[in-house]
Design a protein around this motif. Structure first.
Motif, PDB file in Angstrom:
ATOM      1  N   SER A  48       0.820  -1.210   0.000  1.00 49.07           N
ATOM      2  CA  SER A  48       0.000   0.000   0.000  1.00 49.07           C
ATOM      3  C   SER A  48       0.853   1.258   0.000  1.00 49.07           C
ATOM      4  O   SER A  48       0.331   2.357  -0.171  1.00 49.07           O
ATOM      5  N   GLN A  49       2.167   1.079   0.152  1.00 52.59           N
ATOM      6  CA  GLN A  49       3.080   2.222   0.067  1.00 52.59           C
ATOM      7  C   GLN A  49       4.488   1.723  -0.210  1.00 52.59           C
ATOM      8  O   GLN A  49       4.813   0.564   0.044  1.00 52.59           O
ATOM      9  N   LEU A  50       5.318   2.617  -0.723  1.00 48.63           N
ATOM     10  CA  LEU A  50       6.728   2.340  -0.953  1.00 48.63           C
ATOM     11  C   LEU A  50       7.547   3.361  -0.208  1.00 48.63           C
ATOM     12  O   LEU A  50       7.092   4.479   0.048  1.00 48.63           O
ATOM     13  N   ILE A  51       8.765   2.984   0.148  1.00 54.03           N
ATOM     14  CA  ILE A  51       9.671   3.974   0.704  1.00 54.03           C
ATOM     15  C   ILE A  51      10.275   4.749  -0.463  1.00 54.03           C
ATOM     16  O   ILE A  51      10.268   4.300  -1.617  1.00 54.03           O
ATOM     17  N   GLU A  52      10.810   5.916  -0.189  1.00 53.24           N
ATOM     18  CA  GLU A  52      11.221   6.833  -1.247  1.00 53.24           C
ATOM     19  C   GLU A  52      12.208   6.198  -2.225  1.00 53.24           C
ATOM     20  O   GLU A  52      12.107   6.382  -3.447  1.00 53.24           O
ATOM     21  N   GLU A  53      13.170   5.433  -1.709  1.00 54.17           N
ATOM     22  CA  GLU A  53      14.209   4.879  -2.580  1.00 54.17           C
ATOM     23  C   GLU A  53      13.679   3.782  -3.502  1.00 54.17           C
ATOM     24  O   GLU A  53      14.338   3.396  -4.469  1.00 54.17           O
TER      25      GLU A  53
END
Length: 263
Positions: free
Chosen positions: A167-172
């Protein structure tokens, strides 16, 4: 001066000893180098050539037309299918009506991995769909191709190890060099609106996205099959029918004992 590559394919009209040697000698006289050569059918050979100018190829073409023992079927700048045909000794099967659809069977996984790896190496947005029945090797081929292309693969939704729904990714992780893998059944049958917001964000990233079960994916989203650059069909045997009547998302999860976990 940079070298120019060409693909030459010819059909043998009458096989005789020394035919290939004559063609090789002709190429040598024209200062055209043979990079790779292989049979691409019972009566056809393919050659990947390298030369300094188009004039050399024009002279080659005019001479080959006078040779009775062969018929030139292709003489062009090499396409991906040409390179793979020479590398593996056969052409990838392509749908006659839909030119972006390519067909493989399970014993051709090596060719499929090579084909996908070459696509993954290309920069920019690319949307690839893979059709196939459960446990035919879809996800494994995508992962192996990512390794061959020296790309990092990232599961957005999957059932390879556990049922994964991001449901989300980290920036990298929003990286253009990543290969984003989405299972169309998992995303449409089990995901939340937050997951779909993430899918839409990923679609805007200029990177490679691979959608398993693209037909189910487009039936339940705003995307269409026209949005796909390539469609891969993978079967256990050439006559197998790919049907979604038996590919019910819930059944897949139950058969494999997967449990849901969210990121």
């Amino acid at each position: 001066m940079s070298k120019i590559e060409w693909y030459l394919e010819y059909e043998i009209q009458k096989n005789r000893p020394g035919l290939l040697g004559d063609i090789s000698s002709l190429l040598g006289m024209l200062s055209i180098n043979i990079v790779t050569i292989n049979g691409v059918d019972d009566q056809r050979r393919g050659l990947l050539l390298r030369c300094d100018s188009n004039e050399q190829i024009e002279r080659l073409e005019s001479i080959l037309k006078t040779m009775d023992h062969i018929k030139v079927t292709k003489l062009r700048e090499p396409k991906l299918r040409d390179r793979l045909a020479v590398r593996h000794g056969r052409y990838i099967q392509r749908d006659a009506d839909d030119k972006k659809t390519f067909r493989f069977v399970r014993n051709e996984l090596g060719v499929l991995v090579d084909f996908l790896a070459e696509l993954f190496k290309q920069d920019g947005h690319k949307l690839i769909g893979i059709r196939g029945m459960p446990r035919v090797g879809k996800t494994e081929s995508i992962v192996a191709s990512s390794v061959c292309a020296n790309k990092r693969w990232l599961f957005v939704s999957s059932t390879l190890l556990k049922q994964t729904i991001r449901s989300q990714l980290i920036e990298e992780e929003y990286n253009e060099d990543n290969v984003f893998i989405i299972d169309g059944i998992v995303s449409t049958r089990r995901a939340t609106e937050k997951h779909w917001q993430l899918v839409r964000e990923i679609m805007r990233v200029p990177a490679t996205k691979v959608i398993e079960h693209p037909d189910v994916f487009v039936q339940n989203s705003e995307y269409t099959l026209e949005d796909f650059d390539y469609i891969i069909e993978l079967r256990n045997d050439p006559d197998e029918e790919i049907t979604y009547d038996a590919v019910d998302g819930t059944q897949i999860f139950q058969d494999n004992g997967f449990s849901m976990f969210d990121f």
